[in-house]
Design a protein around this motif. Structure first.
Motif, short mmCIF file in Angstrom:
data_model
loop_
_atom_site.label_atom_id
_atom_site.label_comp_id
_atom_site.label_asym_id
_atom_site.label_seq_id
_atom_site.Cartn_x
_atom_site.Cartn_y
_atom_site.Cartn_z
N VAL A 22 0.86 -1.18 0.00
CA VAL A 22 0.00 0.00 0.00
C VAL A 22 0.89 1.23 0.00
O VAL A 22 1.81 1.33 0.81
N SER A 23 0.63 2.16 -0.93
CA SER A 23 1.45 3.36 -1.02
C SER A 23 1.25 4.25 0.19
O SER A 23 0.15 4.33 0.75
N GLU A 24 2.33 4.92 0.57
CA GLU A 24 2.26 5.86 1.68
C GLU A 24 1.27 6.98 1.35
O GLU A 24 1.11 7.36 0.20
N ASN A 25 0.58 7.49 2.35
CA ASN A 25 -0.42 8.56 2.23
C ASN A 25 -1.68 8.14 1.50
O ASN A 25 -2.46 8.98 1.09
N THR A 26 -1.89 6.83 1.28
CA THR A 26 -3.14 6.36 0.70
C THR A 26 -4.27 6.60 1.70
O THR A 26 -4.11 6.29 2.88
N GLU A 27 -5.37 7.16 1.22
CA GLU A 27 -6.51 7.43 2.11
C GLU A 27 -7.51 6.28 2.03
O GLU A 27 -7.72 5.69 0.97
N PHE A 28 -8.13 5.99 3.17
CA PHE A 28 -9.11 4.92 3.26
C PHE A 28 -10.37 5.44 3.92
O PHE A 28 -10.33 6.30 4.79
N ASP A 29 -11.51 4.87 3.50
CA ASP A 29 -12.76 5.04 4.24
C ASP A 29 -12.82 3.87 5.20
O ASP A 29 -12.39 2.76 4.87
N VAL A 30 -13.33 4.11 6.40
CA VAL A 30 -13.38 3.04 7.39
C VAL A 30 -14.82 2.82 7.84
O VAL A 30 -15.59 3.75 7.98
N PHE A 31 -15.17 1.55 7.99
CA PHE A 31 -16.51 1.16 8.40
C PHE A 31 -16.39 0.22 9.60
O PHE A 31 -15.48 -0.61 9.66
N HIS A 32 -17.30 0.37 10.54
CA HIS A 32 -17.30 -0.46 11.74
C HIS A 32 -18.55 -1.32 11.70
O HIS A 32 -19.67 -0.81 11.69
N GLY A 33 -18.35 -2.64 11.67
CA GLY A 33 -19.47 -3.57 11.60
C GLY A 33 -20.08 -3.84 12.97
O GLY A 33 -19.46 -3.61 14.00
N ARG A 34 -21.31 -4.32 12.96
CA ARG A 34 -22.01 -4.64 14.21
C ARG A 34 -21.30 -5.73 15.00
O ARG A 34 -21.40 -5.80 16.21
N ASP A 35 -20.58 -6.59 14.28
CA ASP A 35 -19.89 -7.70 14.94
C ASP A 35 -18.50 -7.30 15.43
O ASP A 35 -17.73 -8.14 15.87
N GLY A 36 -18.17 -6.00 15.34
CA GLY A 36 -16.87 -5.53 15.81
C GLY A 36 -15.82 -5.47 14.72
O GLY A 36 -14.69 -5.03 14.95
#
Length: 76
Positions: A22-36
């Protein structure tokens, strides 16, 4: 393979192993599931943002060069 949550300053950090390349400074969207579960997906541009609606989006006919054909349907 597993990674460990670490505290860095006032944040918690999950590391990304080098083998994922993964390239440095790559941006990600993050999601939190109900199961943790925590899911990171690469950030993508929203196709509905921007000024795309100011462009001429009229579709051109593929039949422009075909002469008008007068075809009459036979009545049964």
């Amino acid at each position: 393979m597993s990674v460990k949550l670490r505290k860095v300053g006032s944040s918690h950090v999950l590391t990304v192993p080098n083998k994922f390349k993964v390239s440095e400074n790559t941006e990600f969207d993050v999601f939190h599931g109900r199961d943790g579960s925590i899911i990171y997906t690469p950030k993508r541009n929203n196709p509905f943002e921007g000024d795309w609606y100011n462009h001429d989006l009229q579709q051109e006919s593929v039949f422009e060069e075909v002469e008008d054909l007068n075809i009459e349907l036979e009545e049964e």
